[in-house]
Structures are given as structure tokens and as C-alpha cells.
Scaffold this active site. Structure first.
Site, mmCIF file in Angstrom:
data_model
loop_
_atom_site.group_PDB
_atom_site.id
_atom_site.type_symbol
_atom_site.label_atom_id
_atom_site.label_comp_id
_atom_site.label_asym_id
_atom_site.label_seq_id
_atom_site.Cartn_x
_atom_site.Cartn_y
_atom_site.Cartn_z
ATOM 1 N N LEU A 141 19.363 43.107 44.514
ATOM 2 C CA LEU A 141 20.124 42.395 45.539
ATOM 3 C C LEU A 141 21.461 41.995 44.935
ATOM 4 O O LEU A 141 21.492 41.428 43.842
ATOM 5 C CB LEU A 141 19.399 41.103 45.972
ATOM 6 C CG LEU A 141 18.157 41.197 46.842
ATOM 7 C CD1 LEU A 141 17.558 39.808 47.002
ATOM 8 C CD2 LEU A 141 18.496 41.774 48.205
ATOM 9 N N HIS A 142 22.546 42.274 45.648
ATOM 10 C CA HIS A 142 23.831 41.835 45.114
ATOM 11 C C HIS A 142 24.886 41.586 46.177
ATOM 12 O O HIS A 142 25.915 40.966 45.890
ATOM 13 C CB HIS A 142 24.384 42.868 44.125
ATOM 14 C CG HIS A 142 24.942 44.094 44.780
ATOM 15 N ND1 HIS A 142 24.154 45.093 45.279
ATOM 16 C CD2 HIS A 142 26.224 44.464 45.035
ATOM 17 C CE1 HIS A 142 24.914 46.036 45.800
ATOM 18 N NE2 HIS A 142 26.174 45.680 45.671
ATOM 19 N N ARG A 143 24.672 42.023 47.414
ATOM 20 C CA ARG A 143 25.733 41.903 48.411
ATOM 21 C C ARG A 143 25.954 40.439 48.799
ATOM 22 O O ARG A 143 24.990 39.696 49.011
ATOM 23 C CB ARG A 143 25.411 42.737 49.650
ATOM 24 C CG ARG A 143 25.432 44.217 49.344
ATOM 25 C CD ARG A 143 25.524 45.097 50.566
ATOM 26 N NE ARG A 143 25.612 46.492 50.136
ATOM 27 C CZ ARG A 143 26.729 47.121 49.814
ATOM 28 N NH1 ARG A 143 27.877 46.464 49.887
ATOM 29 N NH2 ARG A 143 26.712 48.373 49.427
#
Length: 386
Positions: free
Chosen positions: A222-224
Site C-alpha cells: 500500500l502506498h497511494r
């Protein structure tokens, strides 16, 4: 008698990398350009947008990328500041080396910034991975994609639907070439060298059997900003991941932005579990090993949607849209958004039926970079022959 035009008589192709996804796309291109007869002259410029030195060096080593000829050392900052700093540092490079073209890949800030510099100085722009659209202008990457394609003189696409997107935006079809996916070139080239999962766990100081489970394991990234910057979104996502881990152990490769926000919101207890392998950002070969052995991948990454499709591993994309529709239409990807009930439902389907395996799309065959090299060589010499 006029001499036949030669690639060695023109300026170098300045090849730009800035952030992690660029490295996987550039490695096969540089190999193909070096192997092309005659060789295509290149100058590799790293903007420094990806500023973790240890991870940067590791990725270059994993992908057998040559050290950059020039590193602009731009580092982090807001989207606006980073784009402006890349432009400011890149312009003198263009002035000094007088390239035949500037080649950019993907959709990061460096892609747009270097394209802007080249276009304003009358230098041709080549865009690899052109025409992908999510039609979500809230994504900074979408802005980068659209504007870069408008400035590009030669556009290489990964899937046939991209041409329609470009034509609708007024880009002439004869500037576009469908060549396949260089990201998959890297995957196929490196698959046999992927790190064993047990080795990855051991290097992180975790039990080597943590992911050993009769039903397999899942990989999470997860990074957005839309998923990790707001407590109201991040907390339920972490709760559902913890629930999923009760059924399927998780390898959670945690992006620095995600870890910082988990700590800021005091949510670390949600992911501290004997069923969750909390990992630092992983090298390319480590991630490849984790994905190749996974039962399932849960992600908001565009690149992982493509890589799981090539590997035939079911992928649940935690987003409302994707710029890579072929991974859904033909591949192993399913858009599930961030609705926790929908996520759980699809995880259960994977556990019950094995999930969606799909098929490998057209021209995702490991030879995209070779096709680009052949076309680029002809295109670079065409003005001299006309």
C-alpha cells in the site's frame, strides 16, 4: 558522395529514471540498445527522485542496471517542487550533451519534468508506456501521463487499447507503436534469480516458516496517498488486512510513507501479528520471489497489477480505477476498491476456488525492448533520410 547516416553520428538518447518503477522498465531497454546493431548511444540520467540510497543501489544491482552517467540528486519534496527541481537540474544536461532525443518511461514526476525541458528546447521526446489512462485526474500520475503523451514525438504502448486513448486526445496514430510491456521483459529476465521467500524473511529477522501455511500466503503493498494519508481510509484497510491474515498469512512490504502514517495515526498494533510478516521496502528480486510464490496479492500498485498478470497470480487492487484495464480484461487482476466487505468476499473466493488466473496479454513476451530498439533506430535516422 553523401555518406549513409549513422546512429553514432547523432547525439545520445538520454534515458531518464527517477523512481523505483522506472528502473524495471529501463533495464531491458538499455540491454537492447547496447545489443542493437549498430549500437544505440545512450546517456543514463538518474534524477534522484527515488532518494533511499540503500534501496537505490540494491535495485540497480538486482536489475543489472549500469551506474547512472549523471545523478541529479533532486530528492523528495511536493509534486510541484520536485518537478521544478528536476527541470532546473536537467536543463544543463540537455544543453551540454545535445541529445538526439530524451526517452522517458512511465508516469512519475521525473517523466513529466524531463519531457517538459526537452519539448521547450525543441528536442524530441520518446515515451515508453504511453496511452495508459485511469481517467482519474485526482491521481498525480494521470496528469503526468496525459501531459507527457501530448509532448511525445514517438509513443510506445503496452496494450492495444492505449492507441484509442491517444487518438481521442488528438495524437496521430502514426506516432504510436504497440510493442508490448518492458516491465514484463524484466520479470521474465529475472524470474530464475528471484530470492527464496525464506531468505527474504531471514534477512528481515523473521522466522523463515512464518509464511508456510497449507493455504499459502498473500502479499500486501500500500502506498497511494488516497489509501494511506487519511485515518478514515487507512484504519479500516489495516483492520481488514488483519482479518484476512487470520485466514492467510500476509507478507506486508511496507512503503516508508505507509509506515510513517501508521505510526502517526497510532495504528501499528493493527499490523503487529504473528500472522503478518512486516517487511521493509524490498528489492526487486525479493518482491519477485514473494509474488511468484503467493496465493494472492493485495495492492494499490500499477506495476504489481501487471506483474501478477504475467505470473498468473490473483491480484486484488485496492483502488476504484486502474490505468491498466488489460490486467482485468485478460489478466488475473480484480478491482475491489476499499470496501472491506468486498475485499473479504474476494479473498474468500480465492481461498475457495483459487481465484482468477487469466492469461498473459499479447506481446508480453519478454521482447518488447528489442522491438523498441529496432523501431527507435529507424525513427532516429528517418529525418536524415527524408
Amino acid at each position: 558522395m553523401s555518406s549513409q547516416p549513422c546512429l553514432q553520428d547523432i547525439g545520445p538518447v538520454i534515458c531518464v529514471v527517477g523512481a523505483r518503477p522506472n528502473f524495471m522498465k529501463m533495464a531491458p531497454l538499455l540491454r537492447a540498445f547496447a545489443a542493437h546493431q549498430p549500437r544505440i548511444p545512450t546517456l543514463l540520467v538518474h534524477t534522484g527522485q527515488h532518494y533511499d540510497k540503500d534501496m537505490n543501489d540494491r535495485l540497480f544491482e538486482d536489475l543489472q542496471l549500469p551506474k547512472p552517467d549523471i545523478n541529479l540528486g533532486v530528492g523528495s519534496g511536493s509534486h510541484t517542487l520536485q518537478t521544478a527541481e528536476v527541470m532546473r537540474h536537467f536543463e544543463p544536461v540537455v544543453d551540454e550533451y545535445k541529445p538526439s532525443c530524451v526517452l522517458v518511461v512511465g508516469d512519475v514526476n521525473s517523466t513529466l519534468a524531463c519531457s517538459l525541458v526537452a519539448a521547450k528546447k525543441g528536442i524530441r521526446v520518446v515515451h515508453i508506456e504511453a496511452g495508459l489512462r485511469s481517467y482519474d485526474r485526482a491521481m498525480p500520475e494521470e496528469i503526468n501521463r496525459v501531459l507527457t503523451d501530448q509532448m511525445a514525438d514517438r509513443l510506445y504502448t503496452t496494450e492495444r487499447s492505449a492507441l484509442g486513448n491517444l487518438v481521442r486526445e488528438g495524437i496521430a496514430a502514426d506516432r504510436v507503436s504497440f510493442v508490448g510491456n518492458v516491465m514484463i521483459d524484466s520479470l521474465l529476465h529475472n524470474r530464475s534469480m528471484a530470492r527464496p521467500v525464506a531468505q527474504t524473511l531471514a534477512e528481515a529477522g523473521l522466522p523463515t516458516d512464518l509464511l508456510a501455511n497449507a493455504d499459502g500466503y498473500a502479499v500486501v503493498t500500500l502506498h497511494r496517498p488516497s489509501n494511506v494519508d487519511q485515518l478514515a481510509t487507512l484504519q479500516p484497510l489495516l483492520k481488514v488486512l488483519r482479518d484476512v491474515s487470520e485466514r492467510l498469512p500476509l507478507a506486508f512490504a511496507m512503503h516508508p510513507r505507509t509506515r510513517a502514517n501508521i505510526e502517526r495515526f497510532h495504528l501499528m498494533e493493527l499490523v503487529r501479528s504473528p500472522r503478518i510478516a512486516l517487511l521493509p521496502p524490498q528489492g526487486y528480486l525479493e518482491m519477485l520471489g514473494l509474488m511468484a510464490g503467493a496465493k494472492l496479492v493485495l495492492t494499490d500498485s500499477g506495476g504489481l497489477q501487471e506483474e501478477t498478470t504475467a505470473l498468473g497470480v490473483p491480484c486484488l487492487t485496492l483502488r476504484e480505477n486502474t490505468e491498466r484495464p488489460i490486467t482485468i480484461e485478460q489478466g488475473s487482476n480484480t478491482l475491489v476498491g476499499v470496501d472491506t466487505k468486498v475485499i473479504v468476499q474476494h479473498v474468500e473466493e480465492v481461498l475457495l476456488s483459487g481465484g482468477k488466473s487469466g492469461r498473459v496479454p499479447e506481446l508480453w513476451d519478454g521482447k518488447a525492448a528489442e522491438r523498441i530498439a529496432d523501431d527507435l533506430a529507424r525513427w532516429l535516422l528517418a529525418p536524415a533520410q527524408s
